[in-house]
Design a protein around this motif. Sequence first.
Motif, short mmCIF file in Angstrom:
data_model
loop_
_atom_site.label_atom_id
_atom_site.label_comp_id
_atom_site.label_asym_id
_atom_site.label_seq_id
_atom_site.Cartn_x
_atom_site.Cartn_y
_atom_site.Cartn_z
N LEU A 156 0.78 -1.24 0.00
CA LEU A 156 0.00 0.00 0.00
C LEU A 156 0.82 1.30 0.00
O LEU A 156 0.29 2.35 -0.31
CB LEU A 156 -0.95 0.01 1.22
CG LEU A 156 -1.95 -1.15 1.31
CD1 LEU A 156 -2.67 -1.11 2.64
CD2 LEU A 156 -2.95 -1.11 0.16
N PHE A 157 2.08 1.23 0.38
CA PHE A 157 2.84 2.48 0.54
C PHE A 157 4.02 2.65 -0.42
O PHE A 157 4.77 3.61 -0.30
CB PHE A 157 3.32 2.62 2.00
CG PHE A 157 2.21 2.89 2.96
CD1 PHE A 157 1.84 4.19 3.28
CD2 PHE A 157 1.50 1.85 3.53
CE1 PHE A 157 0.80 4.45 4.16
CE2 PHE A 157 0.45 2.09 4.42
CZ PHE A 157 0.10 3.38 4.73
N THR A 158 4.21 1.71 -1.34
CA THR A 158 5.27 1.92 -2.34
C THR A 158 4.60 2.36 -3.64
O THR A 158 3.44 2.01 -3.89
CB THR A 158 6.08 0.63 -2.61
OG1 THR A 158 5.18 -0.41 -2.93
CG2 THR A 158 6.93 0.24 -1.42
N GLN A 159 5.33 3.10 -4.44
CA GLN A 159 4.73 3.61 -5.67
C GLN A 159 4.65 2.51 -6.74
O GLN A 159 5.44 1.56 -6.72
CB GLN A 159 5.54 4.81 -6.19
CG GLN A 159 5.45 6.04 -5.28
CD GLN A 159 4.02 6.44 -4.93
OE1 GLN A 159 3.19 6.65 -5.80
NE2 GLN A 159 3.71 6.53 -3.63
N ARG A 196 3.54 -5.73 -7.02
CA ARG A 196 3.44 -5.88 -5.56
C ARG A 196 3.43 -7.35 -5.13
O ARG A 196 3.67 -7.66 -3.96
CB ARG A 196 2.19 -5.17 -5.03
CG ARG A 196 2.25 -3.67 -5.25
CD ARG A 196 0.99 -2.96 -4.80
NE ARG A 196 0.89 -1.65 -5.44
CZ ARG A 196 1.54 -0.57 -5.03
NH1 ARG A 196 2.30 -0.63 -3.97
NH2 ARG A 196 1.42 0.57 -5.67
N PHE A 201 0.80 6.97 1.29
CA PHE A 201 -0.18 6.02 0.77
C PHE A 201 -0.21 6.13 -0.75
O PHE A 201 -0.34 7.22 -1.30
CB PHE A 201 -1.56 6.33 1.37
CG PHE A 201 -2.57 5.23 1.18
CD1 PHE A 201 -2.34 3.95 1.67
CD2 PHE A 201 -3.78 5.47 0.52
CE1 PHE A 201 -3.27 2.93 1.50
CE2 PHE A 201 -4.71 4.45 0.35
CZ PHE A 201 -4.45 3.18 0.84
N ALA A 202 -0.04 5.00 -1.44
CA ALA A 202 0.16 5.01 -2.89
C ALA A 202 -1.15 5.20 -3.68
O ALA A 202 -1.11 5.33 -4.90
CB ALA A 202 0.86 3.74 -3.33
N PHE A 203 -2.29 5.20 -2.98
CA PHE A 203 -3.58 5.28 -3.69
C PHE A 203 -4.40 6.46 -3.18
O PHE A 203 -4.15 6.97 -2.09
CB PHE A 203 -4.34 3.96 -3.50
CG PHE A 203 -3.57 2.75 -3.92
CD1 PHE A 203 -3.57 2.33 -5.24
CD2 PHE A 203 -2.79 2.03 -3.00
CE1 PHE A 203 -2.83 1.22 -5.64
CE2 PHE A 203 -2.05 0.93 -3.39
CZ PHE A 203 -2.06 0.52 -4.71
N ALA A 230 -7.14 1.19 -3.77
CA ALA A 230 -6.11 0.25 -3.25
C ALA A 230 -6.55 -1.19 -3.46
O ALA A 230 -5.73 -2.07 -3.70
CB ALA A 230 -5.86 0.51 -1.76
#
Lengths: 243, 55
Positions: free
Chosen positions: A43-46, A56, B4-6, B12
């Motif tokens: 959820l936190f990597t581009q 992912r 947060f990537a989304f 997500a």
Amino acid sequence: MIKKFIHQFASPKTYLFQVERVYKFILYFSLVVYFVSLIWGLLFTQEDFVQGNSFRIIYLHVPASFLSQSLYVSMAVASFVYIVWRVKLAAYLVISIAPIGALTTFIALTSGSIWGIPTWGTWWQWDARITSTLILFIMYLGLISLHSSFANYEKADKLLSWLAIVGAINVPIIKKSVDWWSTLHQSASITLTDKPSIDPSMLYPLIGSMIGFFGITICLVIISSKYQIFIREKNKSWIKEYV
Amino acid sequence: MFEFAFNSLGEAIYMNGHGIYVWSVVVLVLISLLSFFIGYNLKIKKFKKKFNESN
């Protein structure tokens, strides 16, 4: 002297009491590291600019793939110890590691297949890396069924150990398959000698997930070996105290 | 690095169409690991019960 050392510290009784002390610590630590790394990676990597979000899957596939080979190597080492020094615990470990190795190989194969659909447009390809990993999975299953087909544990342990050592030849083949043959898999992004070709923001959660998965696998091997020791040593007096 | 990537939770989950692959692998891994933990613990429990009954 080596023989004395191994026999002193590798008695099933000593092993059980020692691992019992560290089991919970390893389990809780690994679970925290694994889940934090997974959440970080998922959820936190581009997004990867080539593969998109499907990259992912790396946080689940790579640890399983790495452990599937490492467990086989540790099984071969335990087999060697059993054959050379006749350490009973080593034989128990060989048959305890096999199902966990099969599980990690199964995870590596299925997660790789699922990853292949959006990335390569196919879930299966008979390329060198996938085929050699499939052979590893079949070898694990073969060793497990072979051991259970013997009524005599000692004979089964001996045969299993020899086969595990011979089968270890497949591990460097899996590792080097991407260099020796033209495959769909890319070359290793992380090596011991070169700088990683993966961006640090993606690398750190990957290292975390590998450490966490390694610890979880160790815990699985511990409970699997515990069960194996119970079965094999049930007639010993110390088991009564333990159970 | 910890952003947060989304834009939303729904995004997500969907992951631009790749969510089905990513989350199915997550479920597969968690179920596989959990089933082994539960399976071995049940086997040990069963052994202990049988062992204590016979002794």
